[in-house]
Design an enzyme around this catalytic site. Structure first.
Site, short mmCIF file in Angstrom:
data_model
loop_
_atom_site.label_atom_id
_atom_site.label_comp_id
_atom_site.label_asym_id
_atom_site.label_seq_id
_atom_site.Cartn_x
_atom_site.Cartn_y
_atom_site.Cartn_z
N LEU A 105 0.83 -1.21 0.00
CA LEU A 105 0.00 0.00 0.00
C LEU A 105 0.86 1.26 0.00
O LEU A 105 0.76 2.10 -0.90
CB LEU A 105 -0.94 -0.02 1.20
N TYR A 106 1.71 1.41 1.00
CA TYR A 106 2.56 2.61 1.10
C TYR A 106 3.48 2.72 -0.11
O TYR A 106 3.60 3.79 -0.72
CB TYR A 106 3.39 2.54 2.38
#
Length: 206
Positions: free
Chosen positions: A128-129
């Site tokens: 995600l990041y």
């Protein structure tokens, strides 16, 4: 320098304004709470800086959040939204506001903050990041193309691995097995913010 800061919470802004005002001069620091995912709030931050100091020479999109280092299927829905909104939409909002303002005033410099994943490197639990930071590099390079030959400098800042509350929370809330594998980050390639921030500031001013 005359500095305007923004952060999600009033307490963080108040602390930054007080600390820097005491260390330097209170008339050279301003700030307000801002949710970077809301375009109007980012615009209000720009407007405050211009109202207090006349213009903005350098704008840095540094707001960011991360997820616990766990597989995507273990991430809460609100975590998915928060990381995508803050990191990517927030950078887009900040860039749009700064570019419009700088083109109007005749020049300036816009910097977007890279992070883990910007170069395509991957780590289990950081999908995600890392995806948001990979997208920020693409987005910023696209802005370079759009503004080439104009009065605004568009660039990326690459701080490396910096020990902040954001970084430590990734591991504290993450999968213990993954955390053990990533401890070398702190021992080998991480730097404290007190070293990295002045280095970045000097680079921007140069």
């Amino acid at each position: 320098c005359r500095v305007t800061v923004g952060s999600r919470g009033d307490e963080a802004v108040t602390r930054a304004v007080r600390t820097h005002g005491e260390k330097h001069r209170p008339d050279r620091i301003a700030g307000r709470a801002v949710d970077v995912a809301e375009h109007a709030e980012v615009q209000a931050l720009w407007d405050l800086a211009v109202e207090r100091f006349g213009r903005v020479d350098a704008w840095i999109n540094n707001a960011g959040t991360s997820n616990p280092q766990r597989p995507l299927v273990e991430q809460a829905p609100d975590t998915l939204a928060a990381v995508a909104k803050t990191n990517l939409l927030g950078t887009m909002n900040g860039s749009a506001v700064a570019l419009r303002g700088m083109l109007k005033q005749g020049g300036g410099a816009l910097y977007n903050m890279e992070g883990y994943g910007s170069d395509g490197e991957r780590m289990v639990g950081m999908a995600l990041y890392g995806s948001t930071k990979y997208a920020i590099r693409y987005f910023t390079k696209s802005l370079v193309d759009e503004t080439r030959g104009g009065p605004v400098l568009v660039a990326l800042l690459s701080p490396g691995v910096v020990v902040t509350d954001l970084l430590t929370s990734v591991y504290e809330q993450g999968d213990p097995d993954l955390v053990r594998r990533a401890r070398w980050l702190f021992k080998v390639s991480a730097d404290p913010v007190e070293i990295v921030s002045p280095w970045l500031a000097d680079a921007v001013l140069a």
